[in-house]
Design a protein around this motif. Sequence first.
Motif, PDB file in Angstrom:
ATOM      1  N   ASP A 301     -16.990 -33.967   5.940  1.00 27.65           N
ATOM      2  CA  ASP A 301     -18.158 -34.776   6.302  1.00 27.65           C
ATOM      3  C   ASP A 301     -19.305 -33.852   6.706  1.00 27.65           C
ATOM      4  O   ASP A 301     -19.182 -33.049   7.633  1.00 27.65           O
ATOM      5  N   ARG A 302     -20.439 -33.982   5.994  1.00 27.49           N
ATOM      6  CA  ARG A 302     -21.592 -33.116   6.285  1.00 27.49           C
ATOM      7  C   ARG A 302     -22.605 -33.768   7.211  1.00 27.49           C
ATOM      8  O   ARG A 302     -23.591 -33.135   7.580  1.00 27.49           O
ATOM      9  N   LEU A 303     -22.367 -35.020   7.585  1.00 24.45           N
ATOM     10  CA  LEU A 303     -23.272 -35.683   8.527  1.00 24.45           C
ATOM     11  C   LEU A 303     -22.705 -35.665   9.943  1.00 24.45           C
ATOM     12  O   LEU A 303     -23.415 -35.317  10.888  1.00 24.45           O
ATOM     13  N   ILE A 304     -21.452 -36.067  10.073  1.00 21.06           N
ATOM     14  CA  ILE A 304     -20.801 -36.136  11.376  1.00 21.06           C
ATOM     15  C   ILE A 304     -19.588 -35.211  11.353  1.00 21.06           C
ATOM     16  O   ILE A 304     -18.715 -35.382  10.508  1.00 21.06           O
ATOM     17  N   PRO A 305     -19.489 -34.249  12.257  1.00 23.27           N
ATOM     18  CA  PRO A 305     -18.333 -33.342  12.242  1.00 23.27           C
ATOM     19  C   PRO A 305     -17.028 -34.090  12.478  1.00 23.27           C
ATOM     20  O   PRO A 305     -16.968 -35.035  13.269  1.00 23.27           O
ATOM     21  N   TRP A 306     -15.961 -33.640  11.797  1.00 22.83           N
ATOM     22  CA  TRP A 306     -14.675 -34.310  11.926  1.00 22.83           C
ATOM     23  C   TRP A 306     -14.139 -34.256  13.352  1.00 22.83           C
ATOM     24  O   TRP A 306     -13.330 -35.092  13.744  1.00 22.83           O
ATOM     25  N   GLU A 307     -14.609 -33.304  14.157  1.00 21.73           N
ATOM     26  CA  GLU A 307     -14.149 -33.224  15.541  1.00 21.73           C
ATOM     27  C   GLU A 307     -14.509 -34.467  16.345  1.00 21.73           C
ATOM     28  O   GLU A 307     -13.852 -34.770  17.358  1.00 21.73           O
ATOM     29  N   ASP A 308     -15.528 -35.240  15.893  1.00 25.14           N
ATOM     30  CA  ASP A 308     -15.853 -36.497  16.578  1.00 25.14           C
ATOM     31  C   ASP A 308     -14.699 -37.484  16.495  1.00 25.14           C
ATOM     32  O   ASP A 308     -14.493 -38.291  17.411  1.00 25.14           O
ATOM     33  N   ALA A 309     -13.945 -37.430  15.391  1.00 21.25           N
ATOM     34  CA  ALA A 309     -12.785 -38.308  15.258  1.00 21.25           C
ATOM     35  C   ALA A 309     -11.724 -37.972  16.294  1.00 21.25           C
ATOM     36  O   ALA A 309     -11.084 -38.865  16.863  1.00 21.25           O
ATOM     37  N   VAL A 310     -11.546 -36.696  16.557  1.00 18.88           N
ATOM     38  CA  VAL A 310     -10.575 -36.280  17.560  1.00 18.88           C
ATOM     39  C   VAL A 310     -11.042 -36.695  18.954  1.00 18.88           C
ATOM     40  O   VAL A 310     -10.244 -37.154  19.784  1.00 18.88           O
ATOM     41  N   ARG A 311     -12.343 -36.564  19.208  1.00 19.25           N
ATOM     42  CA  ARG A 311     -12.885 -37.005  20.504  1.00 19.25           C
ATOM     43  C   ARG A 311     -12.649 -38.497  20.713  1.00 19.25           C
ATOM     44  O   ARG A 311     -12.264 -38.937  21.799  1.00 19.25           O
ATOM     45  N   MET A 312     -12.884 -39.273  19.663  1.00 21.02           N
ATOM     46  CA  MET A 312     -12.666 -40.714  19.765  1.00 21.02           C
ATOM     47  C   MET A 312     -11.197 -41.014  20.003  1.00 21.02           C
ATOM     48  O   MET A 312     -10.850 -41.841  20.860  1.00 21.02           O
ATOM     49  N   ARG A 313     -10.337 -40.352  19.252  1.00 20.65           N
ATOM     50  CA  ARG A 313      -8.898 -40.567  19.415  1.00 20.65           C
ATOM     51  C   ARG A 313      -8.459 -40.324  20.857  1.00 20.65           C
ATOM     52  O   ARG A 313      -7.677 -41.090  21.429  1.00 20.65           O
ATOM     53  N   ASP A 314      -8.967 -39.254  21.446  1.00 18.71           N
ATOM     54  CA  ASP A 314      -8.516 -38.863  22.779  1.00 18.71           C
ATOM     55  C   ASP A 314      -9.156 -39.690  23.895  1.00 18.71           C
ATOM     56  O   ASP A 314      -8.644 -39.705  25.016  1.00 18.71           O
ATOM     57  N   ALA A 315     -10.260 -40.382  23.592  1.00 17.35           N
ATOM     58  CA  ALA A 315     -10.998 -41.079  24.645  1.00 17.35           C
ATOM     59  C   ALA A 315     -10.608 -42.539  24.817  1.00 17.35           C
ATOM     60  O   ALA A 315     -10.775 -43.091  25.910  1.00 17.35           O
ATOM     61  N   VAL A 316     -10.110 -43.197  23.766  1.00 15.48           N
ATOM     62  CA  VAL A 316      -9.871 -44.632  23.861  1.00 15.48           C
ATOM     63  C   VAL A 316      -8.614 -44.916  24.674  1.00 15.48           C
ATOM     64  O   VAL A 316      -7.725 -44.081  24.803  1.00 15.48           O
ATOM     65  N   ALA A 317      -8.551 -46.141  25.227  1.00 21.22           N
ATOM     66  CA  ALA A 317      -7.455 -46.499  26.125  1.00 21.22           C
ATOM     67  C   ALA A 317      -6.210 -46.963  25.381  1.00 21.22           C
ATOM     68  O   ALA A 317      -5.096 -46.788  25.868  1.00 21.22           O
ATOM     69  N   GLY A 318      -6.381 -47.580  24.223  1.00 21.43           N
ATOM     70  CA  GLY A 318      -5.257 -48.185  23.531  1.00 21.43           C
ATOM     71  C   GLY A 318      -4.605 -47.257  22.528  1.00 21.43           C
ATOM     72  O   GLY A 318      -4.972 -46.080  22.406  1.00 21.43           O
ATOM     73  N   PRO A 319      -3.633 -47.777  21.768  1.00 19.22           N
ATOM     74  CA  PRO A 319      -2.958 -46.982  20.741  1.00 19.22           C
ATOM     75  C   PRO A 319      -3.912 -46.641  19.600  1.00 19.22           C
ATOM     76  O   PRO A 319      -4.736 -47.470  19.196  1.00 19.22           O
ATOM     77  N   VAL A 320      -3.818 -45.436  19.089  1.00 16.67           N
ATOM     78  CA  VAL A 320      -4.764 -44.983  18.063  1.00 16.67           C
ATOM     79  C   VAL A 320      -4.067 -44.087  17.063  1.00 16.67           C
ATOM     80  O   VAL A 320      -3.200 -43.287  17.419  1.00 16.67           O
ATOM     81  N   THR A 321      -4.439 -44.251  15.802  1.00 16.19           N
ATOM     82  CA  THR A 321      -3.949 -43.403  14.721  1.00 16.19           C
ATOM     83  C   THR A 321      -5.145 -42.791  14.018  1.00 16.19           C
ATOM     84  O   THR A 321      -6.122 -43.473  13.708  1.00 16.19           O
ATOM     85  N   LEU A 322      -5.068 -41.509  13.757  1.00 14.82           N
ATOM     86  CA  LEU A 322      -6.136 -40.775  13.081  1.00 14.82           C
ATOM     87  C   LEU A 322      -5.684 -40.385  11.686  1.00 14.82           C
ATOM     88  O   LEU A 322      -4.693 -39.669  11.524  1.00 14.82           O
ATOM     89  N   LEU A 323      -6.398 -40.872  10.677  1.00 15.24           N
ATOM     90  CA  LEU A 323      -6.179 -40.466   9.290  1.00 15.24           C
ATOM     91  C   LEU A 323      -7.323 -39.527   8.908  1.00 15.24           C
ATOM     92  O   LEU A 323      -8.448 -39.969   8.678  1.00 15.24           O
ATOM     93  N   LEU A 324      -7.048 -38.241   8.878  1.00 15.42           N
ATOM     94  CA  LEU A 324      -8.048 -37.225   8.596  1.00 15.42           C
ATOM     95  C   LEU A 324      -7.826 -36.704   7.185  1.00 15.42           C
ATOM     96  O   LEU A 324      -6.812 -36.073   6.904  1.00 15.42           O
TER      97      LEU A 324
END
Length: 385
Positions: A301-324
Amino acid sequence: MDELVRSAIAHWGPRFTTNGVTAADFARITAGIERWDDWCRVWSAEGAAHESLGREALAEGRSRSAGEHLARAAVHHHFAKFVFVADPEQMRAAHARAVSCLTDALPHLDPPGRRLEIAFEGSHLVAVVRVPRGEGPHPVVLMLPGLDSAKEELGSTEQTFLDRGMATVTLDGPGQGEAEYALPLRGDWAPVAEVAWEAIGTQPDLDRDRLAVWGVSLGGYYAPRVAAALGDRVSACVSLAGPFNFGEHWSSLPQLTRDTLRVRSGSVDDEEARRRALELDLSEAAAHLVAPLLIVFGRQDRLIPWEDAVRMRDAVAGPVTLLLLEDGNHGCANVAPQHRPTTADWLAARLLGAPEPRIASYTTGATTDPTADLTTDLTAATKAG
């Protein structure tokens, strides 16, 4: 070919061809555009050609073909205006054609659709409702476009949900599509979430007790905001290429994207637009997101760095799955078969009790990234609530 045209082709080619423009048409149309000033005019002419085919089919009683032609015309008109903010008059004319074509296509689609207008803060929001065949009420996926997308662009994604027995409500929110002229883009979507929840409840063929929220790009930010605001009223949430804080990436965004946000946020200049972009921040809302969350992101992704997905994964309260997705671009439009069916199956598992898909990474070639373990087997990237 000027720099803005080159930028549009480089950033958005796969998105166009995944969402309704054939690859041959995209190559032919863009090859004939040398100046950005000509972009809207050329794409509008192509939209008019498809619209003419649709009107002719309608007159001859070929309703299915009419729906297909008019829906394709809507996509072409949409891509004529999607970031063409330098000429508001021309942009609005193209947008009006996109809305008209999709509205006229809706009764002839399979399954058909209808418009839903929702009063909001002295104006209104518009959604397209489509319901699968069979007896309802049906579980529903609330679909949210991004900064420069709109409901006219999302028909192919709707179809993946409809084919699995889920209804779709595709909403133009503040700063998007039909609402972009009267209602500026905003970071807080709690009020939008509430009016959407109420509106879905007025539709007898929709079951809002089985509600999911899906969003792409900036919609991938809005979807978690809606899910956080509605709490346990949401059964599942999908964020596709959503930023964690949009403003943090301001300096690296393409000029067309910055200009579009400036206009749709009602900002007077680039600096005010940057400040508004910083309000698009999940830091506080993430702690209130308790619904199961699927994050889909492209490492390229050239607009939003993929590390934002990891930040979101780690910040939310509920169960989360990351497909990178290793080869995915912004929105992963270039690898759509690697995530669209899986996303639809993941939602069907939560809304319909369908079989649970195994979320595994799709990697082509080796990587030397020190965090490569995130993509080795993404069942390991699942966080339990």
